[in-house]
Write a protein that holds these residues in place. Structure first.
Motif, mmCIF file in Angstrom:
data_model
loop_
_atom_site.group_PDB
_atom_site.id
_atom_site.type_symbol
_atom_site.label_atom_id
_atom_site.label_comp_id
_atom_site.label_asym_id
_atom_site.label_seq_id
_atom_site.Cartn_x
_atom_site.Cartn_y
_atom_site.Cartn_z
ATOM 1 N N ALA A 235 0.838 -1.207 0.000
ATOM 2 C CA ALA A 235 0.000 0.000 0.000
ATOM 3 C C ALA A 235 0.878 1.264 0.000
ATOM 4 O O ALA A 235 0.579 2.238 -0.702
ATOM 5 N N TYR A 236 1.961 1.240 0.756
ATOM 6 C CA TYR A 236 2.873 2.391 0.808
ATOM 7 C C TYR A 236 3.454 2.679 -0.577
ATOM 8 O O TYR A 236 3.484 3.824 -1.039
ATOM 9 N N ILE A 237 3.909 1.604 -1.241
ATOM 10 C CA ILE A 237 4.528 1.783 -2.561
ATOM 11 C C ILE A 237 3.487 2.254 -3.580
ATOM 12 O O ILE A 237 3.738 3.143 -4.394
ATOM 13 N N LYS A 238 2.297 1.671 -3.497
ATOM 14 C CA LYS A 238 1.194 2.056 -4.395
ATOM 15 C C LYS A 238 0.961 3.571 -4.344
ATOM 16 O O LYS A 238 0.757 4.243 -5.354
ATOM 17 N N ASN A 239 1.022 4.080 -3.141
ATOM 18 C CA ASN A 239 0.806 5.490 -2.887
ATOM 19 C C ASN A 239 1.886 6.382 -3.519
ATOM 20 O O ASN A 239 1.631 7.521 -3.893
ATOM 21 N N LYS A 240 3.078 5.859 -3.644
ATOM 22 C CA LYS A 240 4.214 6.621 -4.202
ATOM 23 C C LYS A 240 4.315 6.478 -5.715
ATOM 24 O O LYS A 240 4.992 7.268 -6.377
#
Ligand code: TXA
Ligand code: MG
Length: 349
Positions: A257-262
């Protein structure tokens, strides 16, 4: 220089190719050789000019010592002395296999091979083709990973050709590497034994035989300016693709989810297979299921290499935990990232 390619699947049936590769090594030439971990760039480890040619072909700093590859523990005494019983116990249990032991070196091992150290790394690789070549050559084969210095290690003949075609005498294509990360390096000249590099043999398995093992600082964190690692190679930037890498650690759904956001269209993503579809539109390298560390180890270097063929401007990577092969995979990812790590803590998750 024209690089000869030897495709060998069955060393007994293709004996003439085994002998041809062995002959190049005996004559002081350089040959790319398959092992179970990664491909190596091999030369006669007792021949100074052949060993110098390895450093030249790789563009490798001269103070970075090489591992000697031998066909079995019965060769240890030829190149090392004061060998502790633990070395034989480990060889019995794990050789041939992804374990390199650091021992006191004998005088017959040239300085250029050991980078001037009084110790030598020894390993018996678990690959039938390379074992047949070493036995036929009758010499210890010095071999670093076959990449150009700083690039990800080669895990198939194609990678080896990418980096070394035209620079060396031959490349033996023995198929894709089954382990995919380099050998585990343990220093047996100190008490307690010290892990210098996590690799294809998990630390837990070594501890089960040796008991207490110290873990070298360079395994887990970047070295401070001027600080000297015990495995000289650990100080160099390594495995890095051209685009900067950020490693994200923590629970895998949260890191995804963190990477998706970036992520943007220009982001490269290294992810566990179950999160692949989350990154539609990015350049994605899936390295295996979150729980399948053996597959992640096999895939990691190919994934890091693949981004250099693309126009990504940043790479984010999910990262396995430190248990089992995870310690080696996480170490390679963090080194590729220059230890640029985002550790998701409870409150951020
Ligand atoms: O799986 C492997 O180990 C592969 C395959 C080809 O066998 N080889 C490999 O070699 O990874 P290389 O040179 O890429 O990495 C060897 C590492 C370097 O970090 C080097 O500094 C360290 O081992 N090393 C070698 N001899 C040493 C010694 N005597 N003392 C401390 N570190 C040593
Ligand atoms: Mg290497």
């Amino acid at each position: 220089m024209k690089t000869q390619i030897f495709q060998i699947t069955d060393p007994a049936a293709q004996r003439e190719k085994v002998l041809a590769a062995a002959e190049i090594l005996r004559g002081g030439g350089l040959v790319g050789i398959p092992t179970e971990t990664v491909y190596g760039l091999g030369a006669n480890g007792l021949n100074e000019s052949a060993v110098r040619a390895i450093f030249e072909a790789k563009g490798r700093p001269q103070d970075n010592p090489l591992i000697l590859h031998i066909p079995g523990a019965d060769w240890l005494e030829r190149f090392a002395f004061d060998i502790p019983d633990a070395a034989y116990a480990l060889a019995e249990r794990f050789w041939p296999g992804p374990l390199t032991m650091i021992l006191k070196r004998r005088e017959n091992v040239p300085n250029v091979t050991t980078g001037g150290l009084e110790t030598v790394g020894m390993r018996c690789p678990d690959h039938p083709v390379t074992l047949a070549i070493i036995e036929a050559a009758g010499i210890p084969v010095a071999a670093p990973s076959g990449n150009i210095s700083g690039r990800p290690s080669p895990t198939c003949a194609r990678h080896m050709i990418e980096d070394m075609d035209g620079r060396i005498d031959g490349i033996v294509d023995g198929g894709a590497c089954g382990v995919g990360v380099e050998s585990t390096i343990i220093d047996l000249t100190v008490t307690p034994p010290r892990l210098l590099r996590p690799g294809g043999l998990p630390l837990e398995e070594l501890r089960a035989v040796l008991g207490e093992i110290a873990v070298d600082k360079a395994v887990l964190a970047p070295l401070a300016e001027g600080e000297k690692p015990r495995a000289p190679g650990m100080k160099y930037r390594h495995y890095a693709p051209k685009a900067p890498v950020t490693v994200v650690t923590g629970e895998s759904a949260k890191t995804a989810a963190y990477i998706k956001n970036k992520a943007t269209k220009k982001t490269g993503v290294i992810c566990f297979s179950e999160y692949c579809t989350l990154f539609d539109g990015c350049t994605v390298e899936a390295i295996g299921a979150a729980e399948d560390k053996a597959e992640q180890a096999r895939r990691i270097f190919d994934a890091l290499r693949a981004f250099d063929e693309t126009d990504v401007n940043a790479i984010y990577a999910q990262c396995p935990g430190d248990e089992g092969l995870g310690l080696a995979i996480a170490n390679r990812l963090k080194k590729a990232a220059g230890f640029q790590v985002v550790a998701l803590k409870e409150e951020e998750e």
